[in-house]
Design a protein around this motif. Structure first.
Motif, mmCIF file in Angstrom:
data_model
loop_
_atom_site.group_PDB
_atom_site.id
_atom_site.type_symbol
_atom_site.label_atom_id
_atom_site.label_comp_id
_atom_site.label_asym_id
_atom_site.label_seq_id
_atom_site.Cartn_x
_atom_site.Cartn_y
_atom_site.Cartn_z
ATOM 1 N N TYR A 96 0.824 -1.206 0.000
ATOM 2 C CA TYR A 96 0.000 0.000 0.000
ATOM 3 C C TYR A 96 0.858 1.256 0.000
ATOM 4 C CZ TYR A 96 -3.787 -3.220 0.924
ATOM 5 O OH TYR A 96 -4.683 -4.248 0.817
ATOM 6 N N ASN A 97 1.972 1.218 0.754
ATOM 7 C CA ASN A 97 2.860 2.373 0.758
ATOM 8 C C ASN A 97 3.551 2.558 -0.595
ATOM 9 O OD1 ASN A 97 2.236 3.086 3.369
ATOM 10 N ND2 ASN A 97 3.932 1.926 4.274
ATOM 11 N N LYS A 98 3.796 1.454 -1.283
ATOM 12 C CA LYS A 98 4.365 1.561 -2.632
ATOM 13 C C LYS A 98 3.423 2.350 -3.541
ATOM 14 C CE LYS A 98 7.024 -2.792 -2.753
ATOM 15 N NZ LYS A 98 8.372 -2.261 -2.941
ATOM 16 N N GLN A 99 2.131 2.066 -3.455
ATOM 17 C CA GLN A 99 1.154 2.775 -4.269
ATOM 18 C C GLN A 99 1.136 4.263 -3.934
ATOM 19 O OE1 GLN A 99 -0.528 1.317 -6.822
ATOM 20 N NE2 GLN A 99 0.795 -0.419 -6.297
ATOM 21 N N THR A 100 1.260 4.568 -2.639
ATOM 22 C CA THR A 100 1.274 5.970 -2.213
ATOM 23 C C THR A 100 2.506 6.687 -2.759
ATOM 24 O OG1 THR A 100 0.084 5.409 -0.185
ATOM 25 C CG2 THR A 100 1.265 7.508 -0.216
ATOM 26 N N ILE A 101 3.650 6.021 -2.679
ATOM 27 C CA ILE A 101 4.889 6.615 -3.195
ATOM 28 C C ILE A 101 4.769 6.869 -4.698
ATOM 29 C CG2 ILE A 101 7.330 6.166 -3.627
ATOM 30 C CD1 ILE A 101 7.398 4.645 -0.955
ATOM 31 N N ARG A 102 4.245 5.881 -5.433
ATOM 32 C CA ARG A 102 4.104 6.037 -6.885
ATOM 33 C C ARG A 102 3.165 7.192 -7.221
ATOM 34 N NH1 ARG A 102 5.184 2.287 -10.697
ATOM 35 N NH2 ARG A 102 4.816 4.084 -12.042
ATOM 36 N N THR A 103 2.042 7.285 -6.489
ATOM 37 C CA THR A 103 1.075 8.352 -6.744
ATOM 38 C C THR A 103 1.686 9.720 -6.483
ATOM 39 O OG1 THR A 103 -0.782 6.905 -6.171
ATOM 40 C CG2 THR A 103 -1.180 9.284 -6.121
ATOM 41 N N THR A 104 2.412 9.835 -5.373
ATOM 42 C CA THR A 104 3.045 11.115 -5.034
ATOM 43 C C THR A 104 4.090 11.504 -6.078
ATOM 44 O OG1 THR A 104 2.723 10.687 -2.678
ATOM 45 C CG2 THR A 104 4.368 12.342 -3.280
ATOM 46 N N GLU A 105 4.914 10.548 -6.473
ATOM 47 C CA GLU A 105 5.952 10.828 -7.464
ATOM 48 C C GLU A 105 5.352 11.137 -8.829
ATOM 49 O OE1 GLU A 105 9.251 11.233 -7.129
ATOM 50 O OE2 GLU A 105 8.805 11.152 -4.989
ATOM 51 N N ASN A 106 4.277 10.448 -9.190
ATOM 52 C CA ASN A 106 3.632 10.716 -10.476
ATOM 53 C C ASN A 106 3.069 12.128 -10.527
ATOM 54 O OD1 ASN A 106 4.197 8.291 -11.703
ATOM 55 N ND2 ASN A 106 2.269 7.313 -11.082
ATOM 56 N N GLN A 107 2.539 12.592 -9.400
ATOM 57 C CA GLN A 107 2.018 13.958 -9.366
ATOM 58 C C GLN A 107 3.147 14.977 -9.537
ATOM 59 O OE1 GLN A 107 -0.042 14.022 -5.609
ATOM 60 N NE2 GLN A 107 -1.928 13.124 -6.469
ATOM 61 N N ARG A 108 4.303 14.691 -8.932
ATOM 62 C CA ARG A 108 5.444 15.584 -9.083
ATOM 63 C C ARG A 108 5.964 15.578 -10.515
ATOM 64 N NH1 ARG A 108 10.676 15.121 -9.368
ATOM 65 N NH2 ARG A 108 10.604 12.866 -9.007
ATOM 66 N N ILE A 109 6.057 14.376 -11.102
ATOM 67 C CA ILE A 109 6.524 14.259 -12.487
ATOM 68 C C ILE A 109 5.560 14.966 -13.431
ATOM 69 C CG2 ILE A 109 6.956 12.627 -14.358
ATOM 70 C CD1 ILE A 109 7.863 10.619 -12.188
ATOM 71 N N LEU A 110 4.259 14.812 -13.188
ATOM 72 C CA LEU A 110 3.257 15.478 -14.013
ATOM 73 C C LEU A 110 3.409 16.994 -13.943
ATOM 74 C CD1 LEU A 110 0.716 15.432 -15.783
ATOM 75 C CD2 LEU A 110 -0.640 15.343 -13.676
ATOM 76 N N ALA A 111 3.676 17.518 -12.752
ATOM 77 C CA ALA A 111 3.847 18.959 -12.604
ATOM 78 C C ALA A 111 5.067 19.456 -13.373
ATOM 79 C CB ALA A 111 3.981 19.319 -11.125
ATOM 80 N N ASP A 112 6.137 18.635 -13.378
ATOM 81 C CA ASP A 112 7.344 19.010 -14.117
ATOM 82 C C ASP A 112 7.135 18.907 -15.632
ATOM 83 O OD1 ASP A 112 8.641 19.444 -11.748
ATOM 84 O OD2 ASP A 112 9.584 17.458 -11.683
ATOM 85 N N LEU A 113 6.301 17.957 -16.048
ATOM 86 C CA LEU A 113 6.091 17.716 -17.480
ATOM 87 C C LEU A 113 5.059 18.654 -18.091
ATOM 88 C CD1 LEU A 113 6.747 15.783 -19.887
ATOM 89 C CD2 LEU A 113 4.845 14.356 -19.104
ATOM 90 N N GLN A 114 4.092 19.094 -17.305
ATOM 91 C CA GLN A 114 2.946 19.827 -17.836
ATOM 92 C C GLN A 114 3.317 21.074 -18.647
ATOM 93 O OE1 GLN A 114 -0.074 20.621 -14.930
ATOM 94 N NE2 GLN A 114 -1.596 21.189 -16.469
ATOM 95 N N PRO A 115 4.289 21.903 -18.216
ATOM 96 C CA PRO A 115 4.619 23.083 -19.031
ATOM 97 C C PRO A 115 5.080 22.728 -20.443
ATOM 98 C CG PRO A 115 5.559 23.280 -16.832
ATOM 99 C CD PRO A 115 5.053 21.879 -16.941
ATOM 100 N N VAL A 116 5.804 21.618 -20.574
ATOM 101 C CA VAL A 116 6.284 21.204 -21.894
ATOM 102 C C VAL A 116 5.138 20.630 -22.712
ATOM 103 C CG1 VAL A 116 8.120 19.980 -23.110
ATOM 104 C CG2 VAL A 116 8.410 20.580 -20.707
ATOM 105 N N ASP A 117 4.318 19.794 -22.095
ATOM 106 C CA ASP A 117 3.177 19.214 -22.805
ATOM 107 C C ASP A 117 2.199 20.293 -23.264
ATOM 108 O OD1 ASP A 117 3.961 16.616 -22.827
ATOM 109 O OD2 ASP A 117 2.645 15.937 -21.216
ATOM 110 N N THR A 118 2.059 21.354 -22.474
ATOM 111 C CA THR A 118 1.183 22.458 -22.875
ATOM 112 C C THR A 118 1.694 23.113 -24.150
ATOM 113 O OG1 THR A 118 0.494 22.890 -20.601
ATOM 114 C CG2 THR A 118 0.229 24.684 -22.180
#
Length: 426
Positions: free
Chosen positions: A309-331
């Motif tokens: 369960y903690n693995k899922q939490t870590i992945r979700t948190t990291e994915n949100q951070r990666i998405l925030a870093d990627l979003q300006p380029v994808d836009t």
């Protein structure tokens, strides 16, 4: 992969039966075909006849002395002319009549028209044998898959050629070669051979089919309809649009614009060619940084030591951070696609670009380039941050061989002028 020239040259003759035989629809449409009653064609084929020196002379002599031979419009005169034009045109083959005997090969004589017909039949047989060797087995899966399940392109006129089909087959062969090649790169006795020279280069080339972006190839591949588990249905084709932010129809337009004989004005194809190469470069970058980010998460001590369960939490948190870093380029990429879509539409309707539309696309590309080069994801992982080649490539992204060249002349048109507004005093 291209078919051998001898397979198709005889089929390209204007008078070949390949060209003249009507389709099933044309054959029953009286508005498309006239029934000729004043003329007819005659085809005679005599097999396994006497080859003595006098046999042909006797046949020609009989025709010359036959009633009607002097009438140029008679069948006898036409047959005589064909007989006088007789020459060695190919070979005929007779299956053995008795067991354990050889097949017989006979000289085949005929006039020029017969030579053309035989050449066409041989071409079709050789072409068919490239994918189908048993005429008693009509359950040919590949042939039926291509015949019944490969959709026509959007406009209903562009069709897949036999070269396209062989290209797809060759690509699949390269994919399987890639497995064998890469499986031997870590072999304790063969690793040196497969990590250097031709074997290494060929394995890397095969690897690109699987692991590198190819917009134009994907635009063709998603047209395979689902057949016995192989192919693409509507849901599968959605992956193309979710990835490239282009519809399959827009992908086919770009494919057509990048094909010789596309009918576009000078300068337009080069722009689309550059845009396609840029898109492939962008997604190669995007896959690279996202893969590096994912691997860093999965190999971190925190993730390895966490429970499920903690693995899922870590992945979700990291994915949100990666998405925030990627979003300006994808836009910026999405903005570029919007401007490219306008150029596709103008090329289809006007065979030219509106200057404002082109400038908008050019500006969007510049912004996207700056966004990729300065992206946080280029430095977020140890793997990429310390990779000198990657960092050097990012400084000069997209690293294409040819620059984007602005069209000139009639390929670029000014926006329509707005009518001058006037006011009247009552």
């Amino acid at each position: 992969m291209s078919t051998q020239p001898t397979f198709t040259n005889s089929l390209k003759r204007k008078a070949s039966r390949w060209q003249t035989l009507p389709s099933a629809v044309e054959e029953t449409d009286t508005d498309m075909i006239d029934n000729e009653t004043e003329k007819y064609s005659l085809l005679l084929f005599l097999r396994d006849i006497d080859s003595s020196p006098t046999a042909l002379l006797e046949f020609v002599d009989a025709l010359q002395n036959a009633p009607g031979s002097l009438d140029d419009t008679s069948t006898i005169a036409a047959t005589l002319a064909a007989a006088l034009d007789t020459k060695l045109i190919d070979f005929d083959y007779i299956d053995p009549e008795l067991p354990d005997t050889k097949k017989r090969r006979l000289n085949l004589y005929g006039n020029s028209a017969a030579a053309d017909q035989i050449a066409e039949y041989d071409s079709l047989v050789k072409l068919a044998r490239t994918v189908w060797t048993n005429p008693d087995d009509l359950r040919n899966f590949i042939g039926k898959a291509y015949q019944d399940n490969l959709r026509q392109l959007a406009d209903g006129h562009d069709q897949y050629s036999i070269d396209d089909i062989f290209d797809f087959a060759r690509s699949w062969g390269e994919v399987r070669y890639r497995f064998m090649n890469h499986a031997l790169r870590d072999d304790p006795t063969l690793h040196t051979k497969y990590n250097s020279g031709r074997e290494n280069n060929k394995g890397n080339a095969a690897n690109t089919i699987v692991h590198e972006s190819n917009l134009l190839l994907d635009a063709r591949m998603v047209e395979f309809q689902l057949f016995k588990g192989t192919g693409y249905n509507t849901q599968d084709r959605a992956a193309f649009q979710e990835l490239y932010i282009l519809t399959p129809e827009e992908g086919r337009s770009l494919l057509r614009f990048n094909t010789p004989g596309n009918g576009l004005r000078i300068g337009l194809p080069a722009v689309f060619r550059y845009c396609v190469q840029y898109i492939d470069a962008y997604f190669n970058w995007r896959v690279r940084v996202l893969e590096s980010a994912r691997k860093q998460v999965l190999t971190s001590p925190a993730y390895k030591n966490a429970n499920f369960y903690n693995k899922q939490t870590i992945r979700t948190t990291e994915n949100q951070r990666i998405l925030a870093d990627l979003q300006p380029v994808d836009t910026e990429y999405t903005n570029f696609i919007v401007s490219l879509r306008n150029l596709i539409d103008e090329a289809e309707k006007l065979n030219a670009f509106n200057r404002m539309s082109y400038d908008a696309m050019d500006d969007a590309l510049s912004r996207l380039t700056r966004a990729v080069r300065s992206a946080v994801l280029n430095r977020n992982t140890f793997d990429l941050r310390n990779n000198r080649k990657f960092q050097s490539d990012m400084a000069t992204f997209p690293n294409l061989q040819q620059p984007l060249i602005r069209p000139t002349g009639s390929s670029m048109i000014a926006p329509p002028r707005r009518g001058r507004q006037t006011t009247t005093t009552p």
